[in-house]
Design a protein around this motif. Structure first.
Motif, PDB file in Angstrom:
ATOM      1  N   GLY A   1       0.789  -1.223   0.000  1.00 16.53           N
ATOM      2  CA  GLY A   1       0.000   0.000   0.000  1.00 16.53           C
ATOM      3  C   GLY A   1       0.821   1.272   0.000  1.00 16.53           C
ATOM      4  N   CYS A   2       2.135   1.158  -0.020  1.00 18.64           N
ATOM      5  CA  CYS A   2       2.999   2.349   0.062  1.00 18.64           C
ATOM      6  C   CYS A   2       3.606   2.728  -1.290  1.00 18.64           C
ATOM      7  CB  CYS A   2       4.138   2.107   1.038  1.00 18.64           C
ATOM      8  SG  CYS A   2       3.586   1.845   2.726  1.00 18.64           S
ATOM      9  N   GLU A   3       3.287   1.997  -2.342  1.00 20.24           N
ATOM     10  CA  GLU A   3       3.933   2.231  -3.629  1.00 20.24           C
ATOM     11  C   GLU A   3       3.716   3.639  -4.164  1.00 20.24           C
ATOM     12  OE1 GLU A   3       2.249  -0.499  -2.839  1.00 20.24           O
ATOM     13  OE2 GLU A   3       3.700  -2.097  -3.058  1.00 20.24           O
ATOM     14  N   THR A   4       2.618   4.294  -3.797  1.00 17.96           N
ATOM     15  CA  THR A   4       2.338   5.641  -4.303  1.00 17.96           C
ATOM     16  C   THR A   4       2.680   6.727  -3.287  1.00 17.96           C
ATOM     17  OG1 THR A   4       0.038   5.496  -3.546  1.00 17.96           O
ATOM     18  CG2 THR A   4       0.509   4.791  -5.818  1.00 17.96           C
ATOM     19  N   LEU A   5       3.328   6.354  -2.206  1.00 15.73           N
ATOM     20  CA  LEU A   5       3.703   7.297  -1.164  1.00 15.73           C
ATOM     21  C   LEU A   5       4.658   8.353  -1.710  1.00 15.73           C
ATOM     22  CD1 LEU A   5       3.219   7.406   1.959  1.00 15.73           C
ATOM     23  CD2 LEU A   5       5.365   6.188   2.199  1.00 15.73           C
ATOM     24  N   LYS A   6       4.423   9.598  -1.399  1.00 18.06           N
ATOM     25  CA  LYS A   6       5.323  10.684  -1.806  1.00 18.06           C
ATOM     26  C   LYS A   6       6.424  10.803  -0.751  1.00 18.06           C
ATOM     27  CE  LYS A   6       2.236  13.233  -4.758  1.00 18.06           C
ATOM     28  NZ  LYS A   6       2.326  12.296  -5.787  1.00 18.06           N
ATOM     29  N   THR A   7       7.364   9.865  -0.811  1.00 21.31           N
ATOM     30  CA  THR A   7       8.341   9.714   0.252  1.00 21.31           C
ATOM     31  C   THR A   7       9.338  10.862   0.333  1.00 21.31           C
ATOM     32  OG1 THR A   7       9.703   8.378  -1.222  1.00 21.31           O
ATOM     33  CG2 THR A   7       8.188   7.213   0.240  1.00 21.31           C
ATOM     34  N   GLU A   8       9.656  11.498  -0.777  1.00 18.62           N
ATOM     35  CA  GLU A   8      10.664  12.562  -0.741  1.00 18.62           C
ATOM     36  C   GLU A   8      10.210  13.770   0.069  1.00 18.62           C
ATOM     37  OE1 GLU A   8       7.931  13.279  -4.086  1.00 18.62           O
ATOM     38  OE2 GLU A   8       9.104  11.532  -3.520  1.00 18.62           O
ATOM     39  N   GLN A   9       8.935  13.830   0.403  1.00 17.44           N
ATOM     40  CA  GLN A   9       8.397  14.954   1.155  1.00 17.44           C
ATOM     41  C   GLN A   9       8.285  14.644   2.650  1.00 17.44           C
ATOM     42  OE1 GLN A   9       4.710  15.853  -0.805  1.00 17.44           O
ATOM     43  NE2 GLN A   9       5.714  16.328  -2.728  1.00 17.44           N
ATOM     44  N   MET A  10       8.970  13.619   3.116  1.00 16.99           N
ATOM     45  CA  MET A  10       8.878  13.213   4.516  1.00 16.99           C
ATOM     46  C   MET A  10      10.251  13.190   5.170  1.00 16.99           C
ATOM     47  SD  MET A  10       6.268  10.056   4.194  1.00 16.99           S
ATOM     48  CE  MET A  10       4.531  10.317   4.068  1.00 16.99           C
ATOM     49  N   PRO A  11      10.930  14.329   5.319  1.00 19.31           N
ATOM     50  CA  PRO A  11      12.243  14.319   5.972  1.00 19.31           C
ATOM     51  C   PRO A  11      12.116  14.066   7.478  1.00 19.31           C
ATOM     52  CG  PRO A  11      11.577  16.551   5.500  1.00 19.31           C
ATOM     53  CD  PRO A  11      10.519  15.655   4.908  1.00 19.31           C
ATOM     54  N   VAL A  12      13.138  13.442   8.048  1.00 17.50           N
ATOM     55  CA  VAL A  12      13.151  13.143   9.480  1.00 17.50           C
ATOM     56  C   VAL A  12      14.504  13.516  10.080  1.00 17.50           C
ATOM     57  CG1 VAL A  12      11.473  11.253   9.365  1.00 17.50           C
ATOM     58  CG2 VAL A  12      13.898  10.762   9.065  1.00 17.50           C
ATOM     59  N   ASN A  13      14.509  13.691  11.397  1.00 15.29           N
ATOM     60  CA  ASN A  13      15.743  13.898  12.154  1.00 15.29           C
ATOM     61  C   ASN A  13      16.185  12.563  12.730  1.00 15.29           C
ATOM     62  OD1 ASN A  13      16.055  16.792  11.969  1.00 15.29           O
ATOM     63  ND2 ASN A  13      14.226  16.915  13.244  1.00 15.29           N
ATOM     64  N   ILE A  14      17.445  12.236  12.526  1.00 20.39           N
ATOM     65  CA  ILE A  14      18.007  10.979  13.009  1.00 20.39           C
ATOM     66  C   ILE A  14      19.150  11.310  13.956  1.00 20.39           C
ATOM     67  CG2 ILE A  14      19.167   8.837  12.333  1.00 20.39           C
ATOM     68  CD1 ILE A  14      17.756   9.246   9.540  1.00 20.39           C
ATOM     69  N   LYS A  15      19.063  10.803  15.180  1.00 17.83           N
ATOM     70  CA  LYS A  15      20.088  11.094  16.180  1.00 17.83           C
ATOM     71  C   LYS A  15      20.803   9.807  16.594  1.00 17.83           C
ATOM     72  CE  LYS A  15      21.108  13.259  20.562  1.00 17.83           C
ATOM     73  NZ  LYS A  15      22.458  12.890  20.345  1.00 17.83           N
ATOM     74  N   PRO A  16      22.102   9.713  16.326  1.00 12.40           N
ATOM     75  CA  PRO A  16      22.858   8.551  16.820  1.00 12.40           C
ATOM     76  C   PRO A  16      22.878   8.524  18.345  1.00 12.40           C
ATOM     77  CG  PRO A  16      24.056   9.679  15.079  1.00 12.40           C
ATOM     78  CD  PRO A  16      22.912  10.570  15.464  1.00 12.40           C
ATOM     79  N   LEU A  17      22.692   7.337  18.928  1.00 12.64           N
ATOM     80  CA  LEU A  17      22.646   7.175  20.381  1.00 12.64           C
ATOM     81  C   LEU A  17      23.851   6.428  20.931  1.00 12.64           C
ATOM     82  CD1 LEU A  17      18.874   6.210  20.708  1.00 12.64           C
ATOM     83  CD2 LEU A  17      19.909   8.477  21.024  1.00 12.64           C
ATOM     84  N   VAL A  18      24.226   5.337  20.281  1.00 13.17           N
ATOM     85  CA  VAL A  18      25.358   4.544  20.760  1.00 13.17           C
ATOM     86  C   VAL A  18      25.975   3.794  19.575  1.00 13.17           C
ATOM     87  CG1 VAL A  18      23.993   2.502  21.391  1.00 13.17           C
ATOM     88  CG2 VAL A  18      26.133   2.938  22.577  1.00 13.17           C
ATOM     89  N   TYR A  19      27.301   3.703  19.569  1.00 20.69           N
ATOM     90  CA  TYR A  19      28.050   2.967  18.553  1.00 20.69           C
ATOM     91  C   TYR A  19      28.353   1.573  19.090  1.00 20.69           C
ATOM     92  CZ  TYR A  19      32.212   1.464  15.967  1.00 20.69           C
ATOM     93  OH  TYR A  19      33.129   0.748  15.240  1.00 20.69           O
ATOM     94  N   LEU A  20      28.133   0.547  18.251  1.00 23.72           N
ATOM     95  CA  LEU A  20      28.373  -0.846  18.642  1.00 23.72           C
ATOM     96  C   LEU A  20      29.232  -1.536  17.592  1.00 23.72           C
ATOM     97  CD1 LEU A  20      24.702  -1.793  19.592  1.00 23.72           C
ATOM     98  CD2 LEU A  20      26.505  -1.028  21.128  1.00 23.72           C
ATOM     99  N   LYS A  21      30.106  -2.420  18.056  1.00 20.41           N
ATOM    100  CA  LYS A  21      30.968  -3.158  17.131  1.00 20.41           C
ATOM    101  C   LYS A  21      31.325  -4.503  17.736  1.00 20.41           C
ATOM    102  CE  LYS A  21      35.534  -3.005  15.017  1.00 20.41           C
ATOM    103  NZ  LYS A  21      36.790  -2.260  14.931  1.00 20.41           N
TER     104      LYS A  21
END
Length: 143
Positions: free
Chosen positions: A42-62
């Motif tokens: 149901g998402c094939e017609t989603l206008k995805t380029e108009q949905m920016p988000v903020n992403i915050k790194p919390l912890v680095y794992l290795k």
């Protein structure tokens, strides 16, 4: 065979910033998206380029097979899709050639659910206070 999924794809400046803070340790470099959902029905017609988000790194794992950064997306750090509702949002930084970033889920589970002191092959560290930008997109992967 290809499988479609929804992901927050980092913009170029955010990817460069992420790699500057976390230089890849393995050959296969990803550091380009956060999986949002394994379901795209149901998402094939989603206008995805108009949905920016903020992403915050919390912890680095290795560990010996992957490295990643657990992140929050617009303040949420756990995925909400049915198949992976108990998993954490993350960005795979790198893996050895031939391994998928999916292996990072086990590393993250180990970090949050097991005693870190008992595993000598495990490394974690807090991350600097940075923010990344991404936009929702439909991606494909081989299965």
């Amino acid at each position: 065979m290809k499988q479609k999924y929804l992901a927050y794809v980092l913009d170029d400046a955010s990817r460069k910033l992420l790699l500057a803070f976390f230089p890849p340790s393995y050959e296969k470099i990803s550091a380009d998206h956060v999986t949002y959902s394994s379901e795209v029905f149901g998402c094939e017609t989603l206008k995805t380029e108009q949905m920016p988000v903020n992403i915050k790194p919390l912890v680095y794992l290795k560990n010996h097979i992957c490295e990643c950064v657990v992140v929050s997306v617009d303040g949420n750090h756990k995925r909400s899709d049915r198949k992976y509702y108990d998993k954490y949002y993350h960005i795979t930084i790198s893996t050895p050639t031939g391994l998928s970033g999916v292996v990072c889920n086990d590393l993250i589970d180990e970090y949050y659910n097991l005693a870190r002191e008992r595993n000598p092959f495990f490394m974690y560290k807090d991350v600097p206070d940075i923010y990344l930008r991404g936009s929702l997109r439909i991606l494909e992967r081989s299965v």
